[in-house]
Design a protein around this motif. Structure first.
Motif, PDB file in Angstrom:
ATOM      1  N   ALA A  92      49.884  29.350  27.685  1.00 27.43           N
ATOM      2  CA  ALA A  92      50.002  28.253  26.646  1.00 27.43           C
ATOM      3  C   ALA A  92      50.074  26.883  27.420  1.00 27.43           C
ATOM      4  CB  ALA A  92      51.006  28.447  25.548  1.00 27.43           C
ATOM      5  N   GLU A  93      50.925  27.088  28.608  1.00 28.92           N
ATOM      6  CA  GLU A  93      51.294  26.141  29.397  1.00 28.92           C
ATOM      7  C   GLU A  93      50.351  26.273  30.531  1.00 28.92           C
ATOM      8  OE1 GLU A  93      53.677  23.614  28.305  1.00 28.92           O
ATOM      9  OE2 GLU A  93      52.692  22.746  29.953  1.00 28.92           O
ATOM     10  N   LEU A  94      49.032  25.556  30.514  1.00 28.85           N
ATOM     11  CA  LEU A  94      47.920  25.977  31.276  1.00 28.85           C
ATOM     12  C   LEU A  94      48.287  25.966  32.866  1.00 28.85           C
ATOM     13  CD1 LEU A  94      44.365  24.608  29.876  1.00 28.85           C
ATOM     14  CD2 LEU A  94      45.160  26.940  30.779  1.00 28.85           C
ATOM     15  N   ALA A  95      49.129  24.665  32.974  1.00 25.00           N
ATOM     16  CA  ALA A  95      49.315  24.461  34.464  1.00 25.00           C
ATOM     17  C   ALA A  95      50.471  25.259  34.826  1.00 25.00           C
ATOM     18  CB  ALA A  95      49.751  23.063  34.487  1.00 25.00           C
ATOM     19  N   THR A  96      50.432  26.662  34.637  1.00 21.59           N
ATOM     20  CA  THR A  96      51.380  27.830  35.335  1.00 21.59           C
ATOM     21  C   THR A  96      50.661  28.760  36.019  1.00 21.59           C
ATOM     22  OG1 THR A  96      51.446  28.597  32.972  1.00 21.59           O
ATOM     23  CG2 THR A  96      53.129  27.251  33.717  1.00 21.59           C
ATOM     24  N   ALA A  97      50.972  29.092  37.102  1.00 24.11           N
ATOM     25  CA  ALA A  97      50.527  30.187  37.859  1.00 24.11           C
ATOM     26  C   ALA A  97      51.284  31.421  37.525  1.00 24.11           C
ATOM     27  CB  ALA A  97      50.647  29.912  39.385  1.00 24.11           C
ATOM     28  N   GLU A  98      50.538  32.526  38.381  1.00 29.46           N
ATOM     29  CA  GLU A  98      51.275  34.073  38.147  1.00 29.46           C
ATOM     30  C   GLU A  98      51.198  34.838  39.492  1.00 29.46           C
ATOM     31  OE1 GLU A  98      51.678  37.562  34.932  1.00 29.46           O
ATOM     32  OE2 GLU A  98      50.918  35.556  34.374  1.00 29.46           O
ATOM     33  N   VAL A  99      52.120  35.715  39.860  1.00 29.57           N
ATOM     34  CA  VAL A  99      51.733  36.439  40.944  1.00 29.57           C
ATOM     35  C   VAL A  99      51.751  38.046  40.263  1.00 29.57           C
ATOM     36  CG1 VAL A  99      52.458  37.716  43.100  1.00 29.57           C
ATOM     37  CG2 VAL A  99      52.654  35.031  42.631  1.00 29.57           C
ATOM     38  N   TYR A 100      50.538  38.848  40.646  1.00 28.64           N
ATOM     39  CA  TYR A 100      50.733  40.078  40.464  1.00 28.64           C
ATOM     40  C   TYR A 100      50.749  40.894  41.743  1.00 28.64           C
ATOM     41  CZ  TYR A 100      49.152  39.797  35.644  1.00 28.64           C
ATOM     42  OH  TYR A 100      48.991  39.712  34.384  1.00 28.64           O
ATOM     43  N   TYR A 101      51.575  42.241  41.894  1.00 26.06           N
ATOM     44  CA  TYR A 101      51.663  43.038  42.912  1.00 26.06           C
ATOM     45  C   TYR A 101      51.502  44.316  42.570  1.00 26.06           C
ATOM     46  CZ  TYR A 101      53.970  45.686  46.567  1.00 26.06           C
ATOM     47  OH  TYR A 101      54.210  46.185  47.574  1.00 26.06           O
ATOM     48  N   CYS A 102      50.356  44.917  43.121  1.00 21.72           N
ATOM     49  CA  CYS A 102      50.027  46.259  42.466  1.00 21.72           C
ATOM     50  C   CYS A 102      50.820  47.257  43.397  1.00 21.72           C
ATOM     51  CB  CYS A 102      48.509  46.408  42.796  1.00 21.72           C
ATOM     52  SG  CYS A 102      47.770  48.095  42.360  1.00 21.72           S
ATOM     53  N   LEU A 103      51.470  47.935  42.367  1.00 24.71           N
ATOM     54  CA  LEU A 103      52.328  49.308  42.836  1.00 24.71           C
ATOM     55  C   LEU A 103      51.561  50.524  42.961  1.00 24.71           C
ATOM     56  CD1 LEU A 103      55.137  48.265  40.361  1.00 24.71           C
ATOM     57  CD2 LEU A 103      55.262  48.129  42.941  1.00 24.71           C
ATOM     58  N   GLN A 104      50.689  50.613  42.088  1.00 23.40           N
ATOM     59  CA  GLN A 104      50.047  52.081  41.832  1.00 23.40           C
ATOM     60  C   GLN A 104      48.644  52.073  41.377  1.00 23.40           C
ATOM     61  OE1 GLN A 104      51.848  54.305  38.904  1.00 23.40           O
ATOM     62  NE2 GLN A 104      50.309  56.121  39.246  1.00 23.40           N
ATOM     63  N   GLY A 105      47.619  52.955  41.624  1.00 24.16           N
ATOM     64  CA  GLY A 105      46.450  52.819  40.923  1.00 24.16           C
ATOM     65  C   GLY A 105      45.449  51.884  41.705  1.00 24.16           C
ATOM     66  N   SER A 106      44.247  51.653  40.835  1.00 22.73           N
ATOM     67  CA  SER A 106      43.337  51.076  41.362  1.00 22.73           C
ATOM     68  C   SER A 106      42.547  50.260  39.997  1.00 22.73           C
ATOM     69  CB  SER A 106      42.096  51.539  42.265  1.00 22.73           C
ATOM     70  OG  SER A 106      41.500  52.603  41.095  1.00 22.73           O
ATOM     71  N   GLY A 107      42.123  48.960  40.144  1.00 25.05           N
ATOM     72  CA  GLY A 107      41.808  48.081  39.154  1.00 25.05           C
ATOM     73  C   GLY A 107      41.252  46.846  39.800  1.00 25.05           C
ATOM     74  N   ARG A 108      40.966  46.040  38.843  1.00 27.43           N
ATOM     75  CA  ARG A 108      40.450  44.726  38.791  1.00 27.43           C
ATOM     76  C   ARG A 108      41.264  43.600  38.129  1.00 27.43           C
ATOM     77  NH1 ARG A 108      38.165  47.668  41.655  1.00 27.43           N
ATOM     78  NH2 ARG A 108      36.147  47.847  42.338  1.00 27.43           N
ATOM     79  N   LEU A 109      41.408  42.260  38.358  1.00 25.53           N
ATOM     80  CA  LEU A 109      42.086  41.325  37.791  1.00 25.53           C
ATOM     81  C   LEU A 109      40.872  40.401  37.377  1.00 25.53           C
ATOM     82  CD1 LEU A 109      44.954  40.940  36.639  1.00 25.53           C
ATOM     83  CD2 LEU A 109      45.062  39.057  38.519  1.00 25.53           C
ATOM     84  N   VAL A 110      40.318  40.210  36.054  1.00 20.84           N
ATOM     85  CA  VAL A 110      39.411  39.220  35.812  1.00 20.84           C
ATOM     86  C   VAL A 110      40.094  38.073  35.369  1.00 20.84           C
ATOM     87  CG1 VAL A 110      37.596  39.249  34.061  1.00 20.84           C
ATOM     88  CG2 VAL A 110      37.972  41.557  34.904  1.00 20.84           C
ATOM     89  N   LEU A 111      39.473  37.025  36.083  1.00 18.13           N
ATOM     90  CA  LEU A 111      40.053  35.686  35.817  1.00 18.13           C
ATOM     91  C   LEU A 111      38.826  34.702  35.348  1.00 18.13           C
ATOM     92  CD1 LEU A 111      41.434  36.717  39.031  1.00 18.13           C
ATOM     93  CD2 LEU A 111      43.001  35.408  37.626  1.00 18.13           C
ATOM     94  N   GLU A 112      39.158  33.771  34.597  1.00 17.05           N
ATOM     95  CA  GLU A 112      38.216  32.437  34.379  1.00 17.05           C
ATOM     96  C   GLU A 112      39.266  31.390  33.992  1.00 17.05           C
ATOM     97  OE1 GLU A 112      36.390  32.868  30.246  1.00 17.05           O
ATOM     98  OE2 GLU A 112      35.764  34.401  31.220  1.00 17.05           O
ATOM     99  N   THR A 113      38.581  30.098  34.218  1.00 16.96           N
ATOM    100  CA  THR A 113      39.033  28.847  33.691  1.00 16.96           C
ATOM    101  C   THR A 113      38.317  28.404  32.467  1.00 16.96           C
ATOM    102  OG1 THR A 113      37.486  27.446  34.946  1.00 16.96           O
ATOM    103  CG2 THR A 113      39.488  28.220  36.297  1.00 16.96           C
ATOM    104  N   PRO A 114      39.018  27.400  31.944  1.00 18.53           N
ATOM    105  CA  PRO A 114      38.483  26.803  30.724  1.00 18.53           C
ATOM    106  C   PRO A 114      36.912  26.162  30.939  1.00 18.53           C
ATOM    107  CG  PRO A 114      40.775  26.036  30.743  1.00 18.53           C
ATOM    108  CD  PRO A 114      40.476  26.799  32.038  1.00 18.53           C
ATOM    109  N   GLU A 115      36.791  25.785  32.245  1.00 17.65           N
ATOM    110  CA  GLU A 115      35.548  25.189  32.825  1.00 17.65           C
ATOM    111  C   GLU A 115      34.592  26.229  33.042  1.00 17.65           C
ATOM    112  OE1 GLU A 115      39.019  22.868  32.549  1.00 17.65           O
ATOM    113  OE2 GLU A 115      38.691  24.600  34.012  1.00 17.65           O
ATOM    114  N   GLY A 116      34.801  27.329  33.060  1.00 18.09           N
ATOM    115  CA  GLY A 116      33.735  28.380  33.112  1.00 18.09           C
ATOM    116  C   GLY A 116      33.871  28.994  34.535  1.00 18.09           C
ATOM    117  N   ASP A 117      34.705  28.523  35.550  1.00 17.73           N
ATOM    118  CA  ASP A 117      34.660  29.205  36.823  1.00 17.73           C
ATOM    119  C   ASP A 117      35.344  30.623  36.550  1.00 17.73           C
ATOM    120  OD1 ASP A 117      36.097  26.369  37.305  1.00 17.73           O
ATOM    121  OD2 ASP A 117      34.158  26.860  38.135  1.00 17.73           O
TER     122      ASP A 117
END
Ligand code: 6PG
Ligand code: NI
Length: 195
Positions: A92-117
């Motif tokens: 909700a507060e767009l100007a806030t980041a996040e860190v993900y640390y993978c412990l187990q398994g395999s996957g993808r993090l899908v990401l996009e900006t409001p501008e379409g990147d």
């Protein structure tokens, strides 16, 4: 009464942390409208409202300076050729980041900006993904076992699920020839002429 440091354990081979305040279990019915193959979704739901993912979070004051953190576990599965995934959200507060640390398994993090990147990052044990401010994020389990991640983000961030529920993510992760493949979301729309 000072706010004392605390410690807890997260089993490296997945599973719930030794300490958490909030446990959320998202079932298939909570993912209504999120999967591209609506017929496959309805057929799978008819077999039972399975739990798609769970979140174990430590409660902290949702104020600037504090960090919310916990474990997110996406269970293995598919709806048609699309893998089990989280709802996904902007903060909700767009100007806030996040860190993900993978412990187990395999996957993808899908990401996009409001501008379409957009960006799709691989998740595998020991892997860290930095989600910069303004990037919506969804984790996708492309493996046969649980995908478990530790996440940390600013406690005042909040969640905007509505935008993603309305427009979806531009990219989907589907199984093609037995392997994960990133494809355009045919139903993506930001509500104006651009599709
Ligand atoms: C957050 C984190 C993370 C996320 C879970 C579940 O901002 O809280 O990104 O904890 O909430 O991975 O995903 P959804 O919030 O998209 O359901
Ligand atoms: Ni987040």
């Amino acid at each position: 009464m000072p706010d004392y440091p605390f410690a807890f354990n997260v089993p490296l081979l997945g599973g719930r942390p030794t300490r958490y305040d909030v446990h959320t279990a998202r079932t298939l019915s909570a993912m209504n409208g999120q999967y591209a193959d609506q017929a496959a979704y309805a057929a799978l739901l008819a077999q039972g409202d399975v739990v798609v993912y769970e979140v174990y979070e430590i409660k902290r004051p949702e104020v600037v300076g504090e960090l919310l953190h916990g474990i997110s576990i996406v269970h293995p599965g598919r709806v048609g050729d699309e893998y089990f995934m989280t709802k996904g959200h902007f903060h909700a507060e767009l100007a806030t980041a996040e860190v993900y640390y993978c412990l187990q398994g395999s996957g993808r993090l899908v990401l996009e900006t409001p501008e379409g990147d957009w960006s799709v990052q691989e998740l595998r044990p020991g892997g860290v993904v930095y989600v910069p401010p303004r990037w919506a994020h969804r984790s996708v389990n492309t493996g046969d076992g649980d995908l478990a991640m530790l996440y940390v983000y600013p406690a005042h961030a909040g969640h905007d699920y509505g935008t993603i529920e309305r427009q979806g993510f531009r990219k989907l992760v589907v199984e093609r020839g037995g392997r994960p493949s990133v494809v355009d979301n045919p139903r993506w729309s930001n509500g104006n002429s651009e599709t």
